[in-house]
Design an enzyme around this catalytic site. Structure first.
Site, short mmCIF file in Angstrom:
data_model
loop_
_atom_site.label_atom_id
_atom_site.label_comp_id
_atom_site.label_asym_id
_atom_site.label_seq_id
_atom_site.Cartn_x
_atom_site.Cartn_y
_atom_site.Cartn_z
N GLU A 129 0.85 -1.19 0.00
CA GLU A 129 0.00 0.00 0.00
C GLU A 129 0.88 1.25 0.00
O GLU A 129 0.44 2.33 0.35
CB GLU A 129 -0.96 0.00 1.19
N CYS A 180 -3.40 -3.68 4.22
CA CYS A 180 -2.43 -4.66 4.71
C CYS A 180 -2.73 -6.08 4.26
O CYS A 180 -1.97 -7.00 4.56
CB CYS A 180 -2.36 -4.62 6.23
N HIS A 225 -1.87 -10.66 11.67
CA HIS A 225 -1.43 -9.36 11.18
C HIS A 225 -1.11 -8.49 12.40
O HIS A 225 -1.89 -8.45 13.36
CB HIS A 225 -2.53 -8.71 10.35
#
Length: 393
Positions: free
Chosen positions: A79, A111, A233
């Site tokens: 990103e 993400c 994550h």
């Protein structure tokens, strides 16, 4: 035939900022950063390092001469793209000297992009079992000096070679995924830094995990006690722990303790690096595999991927017999330990540097392998300053 991750590595720049120094400079209690957020250090890049140099440096550690002829796709999840049109993967393909008859492109969804790339790679290899796909998750998490998200900033890349009969982790066909149109974190084209609704971002992350986890459990019958570890994550290291704790009441105290212990192993590297956006789940996976003394071949790993906006996914992998031989534990830890600490003043100066724009030119030198050496006519030029021989044959 099983498909999955045959090799994986990460790369971070050779500078870092200590969070105690930043807390003191910002007038905050260091415990807020180290304990409340769960960050100890922040990786920091020079202006001559971008997602292309980070990705190329990560991938050069695992790409062999044989691989260059067998790679059919180079996919970059990011990103932090540097161009609205040309993909960073095209330049990395060139820098790594991958055979020309290959696809090269970027994937974007906050993400989550690295996970989307990984599953695209898996599906390609499933139909072309003698070929390979190079997946790179490369990002620069920047929120701005003295901003609310400053302490979570980070920079780096993770590279994964996806093949048939992988030597580290097989990936199952059991993914559950979720898409919801939510503005918890976004960055309009005109904005250098993201716009973040912190409370909404935290709650959406946790709720997304709960939804895909419970749906996965319904479809597969797998429960917490069936997993040897869960990898998350990691936008900051306390975030994944909050999500894990939100479902721990589904198992007994012994399994709760075991899963929390594995989680702490998975965040050791992230505590020293910060957020890698698309790469953070996979930095966590590397940390788990390289720091755990209890995992073994055949163990089941659950992976939770999240991208604001919001897309999330939960899927399963199994550790392959002898996977430990193909980890790069020593070189990764040496890279972390060899970095130079900068002062807050140096950090702020480096953070504020910008590459030339509107046709202006500049030249640079570097002490990392792949780096920008000049900008001219709105083109970034890259070269390899030193030969990196730290790959696995």
């Amino acid at each position: 035939m099983k498909i999955g991750i045959d090799r994986l590595s990460f790369f971070i720049p050779n500078l870092y900022l200590d969070m105690t120094e930043l807390a003191n400079h910002r007038g905050d209690d260091p415990a807020k950063y180290h304990i409340g957020i769960g960050q100890d250090q922040m990786a920091l890049n020079r202006v001559s390092e971008d997602i292309i140099t980070l990705g190329a440096n990560a991938a050069s550690r695992i790409v062999t001469e044989q691989d260059r002829e067998l790679i059919d796709m180079v996919i970059v999840g990011t990103e932090s793209g540097i161009d609205h049109s040309k993909a960073s993967a095209v330049i990395i393909h060139h820098l790594l000297k991958v055979q020309p008859f290959a696809r090269s492109f970027e994937v974007k969804e906050a993400c989550y992009g690295g996970t989307a790339a990984l599953h695209m790679a898996k599906e390609y290899v499933k139909n072309h079992q003698d070929r390979k796909v190079l997946v790179i998750a490369s990002d620069m998490a920047r929120y701005g000096l003295a901003s609310g998200g400053e302490v979570t900033q980070g920079v780096g890349a993770v590279a994964m070679m996806v093949t048939a009969d992988p030597r580290i982790l097989t990936i199952e066909d059991d993914s559950t995924f979720l898409t919801e149109d939510i503005y918890d974190f976004w960055r309009p084209d005109y904005s250098e830094f993201p716009i973040v609704d912190g409370p909404l971002s935290n709650s959406t992350y946790i709720e997304s995990f709960q939804k895909v986890w419970n749906h996965h459990k319904e479809l597969t019958g797998l429960k917490l006690e069936d997993y040897d570890a869960l990898s998350f994550h990691i936008p900051y290291t306390k975030m994944g722990k909050k999500a894990l704790q939100s479902v721990l009441d589904q198992t007994d105290e012994e399994n709760q303790t075991r899963l929390l212990e594995r989680y702490e192993e998975s965040i050791r590297y992230s505590r020293r690096v910060g957020n890698l956006y698309t790469g953070s789940l996979y930095l966590g996976l590397i940390s788990l595999l390289e720091n755990s003394q209890t995992l073994s071949s055949g163990d089941r790993i659950g992976l939770f991927s999240y991208g604001s906006g919001a897309v999330s996914e939960f899927f399963t992998g199994y550790l392959v017999e002898g996977y430990q031989e193909f980890l790069m534990t020593e070189s990764h830890q040496e890279m972390l330990d060899a970095r130079k600490q900068v002062t807050v003043a140096e950090y702020e100066a480096i953070f504020s540097e910008k590459l030339p724009e509107n046709g202006e030119s500049a030249e640079y030198t570097s002490d990392v392998p792949f780096s920008i050496y000049k900008v001219e006519n709105d083109i970034r030029y890259y070269k390899q300053y030193t030969q990196n021989l730290a790959f696995i044959s």
